[in-house]
Design a protein around this motif. Structure first.
Motif, mmCIF file in Angstrom:
data_model
loop_
_atom_site.group_PDB
_atom_site.id
_atom_site.type_symbol
_atom_site.label_atom_id
_atom_site.label_comp_id
_atom_site.label_asym_id
_atom_site.label_seq_id
_atom_site.Cartn_x
_atom_site.Cartn_y
_atom_site.Cartn_z
ATOM 1 N N SER A 172 -37.454 -38.424 -29.068
ATOM 2 C CA SER A 172 -37.655 -36.969 -29.219
ATOM 3 C C SER A 172 -36.377 -36.137 -29.106
ATOM 4 C CB SER A 172 -38.658 -36.455 -28.196
ATOM 5 O OG SER A 172 -39.655 -37.395 -27.942
ATOM 6 N N GLN A 175 -35.068 -35.165 -32.294
ATOM 7 C CA GLN A 175 -35.823 -34.099 -32.963
ATOM 8 C C GLN A 175 -35.445 -32.732 -32.396
ATOM 9 O OE1 GLN A 175 -39.284 -36.439 -31.868
ATOM 10 N NE2 GLN A 175 -40.044 -36.128 -33.940
ATOM 11 N N MET A 179 -33.899 -29.620 -34.518
ATOM 12 C CA MET A 179 -34.460 -28.255 -34.513
ATOM 13 C C MET A 179 -33.380 -27.245 -34.139
ATOM 14 S SD MET A 179 -38.323 -28.147 -33.065
ATOM 15 C CE MET A 179 -38.384 -29.484 -31.923
ATOM 16 N N GLU A 214 -40.401 -41.696 -34.107
ATOM 17 C CA GLU A 214 -41.103 -40.420 -33.959
ATOM 18 C C GLU A 214 -40.967 -39.622 -35.243
ATOM 19 O OE1 GLU A 214 -41.014 -37.990 -30.390
ATOM 20 O OE2 GLU A 214 -39.957 -39.632 -29.391
ATOM 21 N N GLY A 286 -49.369 -41.863 -30.326
ATOM 22 C CA GLY A 286 -49.667 -40.570 -29.745
ATOM 23 C C GLY A 286 -49.109 -39.485 -30.648
ATOM 24 N N GLY A 288 -49.573 -34.866 -31.782
ATOM 25 C CA GLY A 288 -50.114 -33.552 -31.427
ATOM 26 C C GLY A 288 -49.397 -32.437 -32.163
ATOM 27 N N VAL A 290 -46.876 -29.382 -32.069
ATOM 28 C CA VAL A 290 -45.700 -29.101 -31.240
ATOM 29 C C VAL A 290 -45.985 -27.919 -30.306
ATOM 30 C CG1 VAL A 290 -43.238 -28.521 -31.251
ATOM 31 C CG2 VAL A 290 -44.186 -29.972 -33.066
ATOM 32 N N VAL A 294 -41.786 -25.765 -26.781
ATOM 33 C CA VAL A 294 -40.784 -26.650 -27.406
ATOM 34 C C VAL A 294 -40.185 -25.957 -28.628
ATOM 35 C CG1 VAL A 294 -40.421 -28.876 -28.542
ATOM 36 C CG2 VAL A 294 -41.897 -28.745 -26.525
ATOM 37 N N GLY A 311 -45.477 -40.168 -32.223
ATOM 38 C CA GLY A 311 -44.570 -41.223 -31.769
ATOM 39 C C GLY A 311 -45.289 -42.560 -31.762
HETATM 40 C C1 2NL Z 1 -46.302 -42.013 -27.765
HETATM 41 C C2 2NL Z 1 -46.318 -40.565 -27.890
HETATM 42 C C3 2NL Z 1 -45.319 -38.725 -28.961
HETATM 43 C C4 2NL Z 1 -44.142 -36.784 -29.701
HETATM 44 C C5 2NL Z 1 -44.155 -38.115 -29.341
HETATM 45 C C6 2NL Z 1 -42.617 -34.894 -30.077
HETATM 46 C C7 2NL Z 1 -41.323 -34.542 -30.324
HETATM 47 C C8 2NL Z 1 -40.996 -33.218 -30.353
HETATM 48 C C9 2NL Z 1 -41.933 -32.271 -30.168
HETATM 49 C C10 2NL Z 1 -43.207 -32.675 -29.937
HETATM 50 CL CL1 2NL Z 1 -39.402 -32.750 -30.635
HETATM 51 N N1 2NL Z 1 -43.530 -33.968 -29.889
HETATM 52 N N2 2NL Z 1 -42.939 -36.220 -30.049
HETATM 53 C C11 2NL Z 1 -45.332 -36.096 -29.707
HETATM 54 C C12 2NL Z 1 -46.493 -36.728 -29.324
HETATM 55 C C13 2NL Z 1 -46.515 -38.042 -28.948
HETATM 56 O O1 2NL Z 1 -45.248 -40.056 -28.618
HETATM 57 O O2 2NL Z 1 -47.184 -42.562 -27.167
HETATM 58 N N3 2NL Z 1 -45.344 -42.680 -28.332
HETATM 59 C C14 2NL Z 1 -45.239 -44.078 -28.273
#
Ligand code: 2NL
Length: 345
Positions: A172, A175, A179, A214, A286, A288, A290, A294, A311
């Motif tokens: 992340s 990311q 941004m 991600e 996982g 969702g 944002v 963030v 991700g």
């Molecule tokens: C998981 C869950 C996730 C994200 C990663 C993300 C990154 C930014 C903003 C919002 Cl910059 N979200 N990344 C969001 C949801 C889940 O990973 O279990 N990964 C193995």
């Protein structure tokens, strides 16, 4: 004197004939024709001979020397040729010997999964973004809505280099950096593959180092249905068109709402078996929308922009896709394991 010279010639020629190598010939040359040799001696002693004898003996001595010289040269050439022939015979190649087997390498299964996922998202107009594996506390946590005292930090304990520098616990931060660079102006459509690290005890399903991919989309009017469509497309492309998906509510500090996606179990077709632990579903990723915090923290106006993110764990996908039962196989580099994924690329 005459007999002595004839005797010398006979003896020398016999010696030369019997020589077995170049070194021996060289020795014979020194013995008979050298400065301290018998012929040089005779020529030097000419002054002691009767004057009428001198021309005869001189001519004979010269003749004997020439005969010996010629013979030495001839024998030298013969031996030289023989040596070359012998060397050629020794070094000849037996073309009937079976060849040495060449082992051809192939891509690591994790690389293969990453490239497959990259291709899929590039096809949807995403670009691939990368960033540092050593991160600051800010990009790894703060910019993702995980402040210093947040309990989510306990789940992501890592390897710290200093109080402020750590091995990233997720991709992340790449990311967040993207941004920040976009300075509040969309759209952003990226996927970020790479190594991540957590303080964990290694076993069949856990590793202190693992790969993550991600994805992030930020634009005006991005909705949950966009996320749904993208995740379904991803699941069917990677695991097969016959798979169903299921979204469950979940929690991540950086998304709101958050969800987890399952795919239907291929082994039992959804009836329940040991692979899906009886549920008929297997957890894949996982995701969702944002979190407004963030977006704001990274320079985007949450009133104007929205986005989704997800991700996935690369090892988990590879294990399910190829039926691998222990995550440690990926890192022990046993070629017998790696060769099972042989493919011509
Ligand atoms: C998981 C869950 C996730 C994200 C990663 C993300 C990154 C930014 C903003 C919002 Cl910059 N979200 N990344 C969001 C949801 C889940 O990973 O279990 N990964 C193995």
């Amino acid at each position: 004197m005459k007999e002595r010279l004839e005797q010398l010639r006979k003896e020398a020629l016999e010696h030369i004939e019997g020589a077995k190598d170049l070194k021996e010939i060289q020795q014979i040359r020194i013995t008979y024709l050298g400065k301290k040799g018998p012929i040089t001696d005779i020529l030097r002693g000419m002054k002691n001979l009767a004057p009428e004898e001198r021309p005869k003996i001189g001519a004979l001595a010269n003749e004997v020397r020439e005969t010996i010289t010629e013979k030495i040269e001839k024998k030298w050439k013969e031996l030289e040729q023989a040596a070359i022939q012998r060397k050629l015979a020794e070094e000849s190649i037996d073309v009937t010997l079976p060849g040495r087997k060449m082992t051809v390498g192939n891509r690591h299964p994790l690389t293969r999964v990453i490239e497959e996922v990259e291709d899929l998202f590039i096809g949807l107009g995403y670009t691939v973004a990368e960033g540092p594996e050593v991160e600051t506390d800010y990009y790894n946590f703060e910019a993702l809505n995980i402040p210093k005292d947040h309990p989510a930090r306990d789940m992501q304990d890592s390897f710290y280099i200093t109080n402020d520098l750590l091995m990233r616990t997720q991709t992340s931060p790449v990311q967040a950096r993207t941004m920040e660079k976009a300075k509040g102006k969309g759209p952003i459509k990226i996927i970020c593959p790479g190594k991540t690290f957590r303080r964990d005890n290694d076993d069949a399903t856990h590793s202190h180092q693992f790969m993550q991919i991600e994805g992030l989309v930020v634009d005006e009017n991005i909705r949950m249905s966009d996320l749904y469509g993208t995740l379904e497309y991803f699941a069917k492309k990677i695991f097969g068109n016959d798979r169903q998906i299921r979204l469950r509510p979940s929690f991540f500090p950086f998304t709101e709402p958050s969800l987890e996606m399952d795919i239907s179990c291929k082994i039992c077709g959804g009836k329940g078996c040991h692979v899906c632990k009886g549920s008929g579903w297997i957890e894949i990723l996982g995701a969702g929308m944002v979190h407004p915090n963030v977006l704001r923290m990274n320079g985007f106006d949450p009133e104007k922009y929205s986005g989704f993110a997800f991700g996935v764990g690369v090892e988990r996908i590879a294990m399910l896709k190829y039926g691998i039962d222990d995550i440690r196989h990926f890192y022990t580099n046993d070629v017998r394991f790696l060769h099972q994924f042989f493919q011509k690329d």
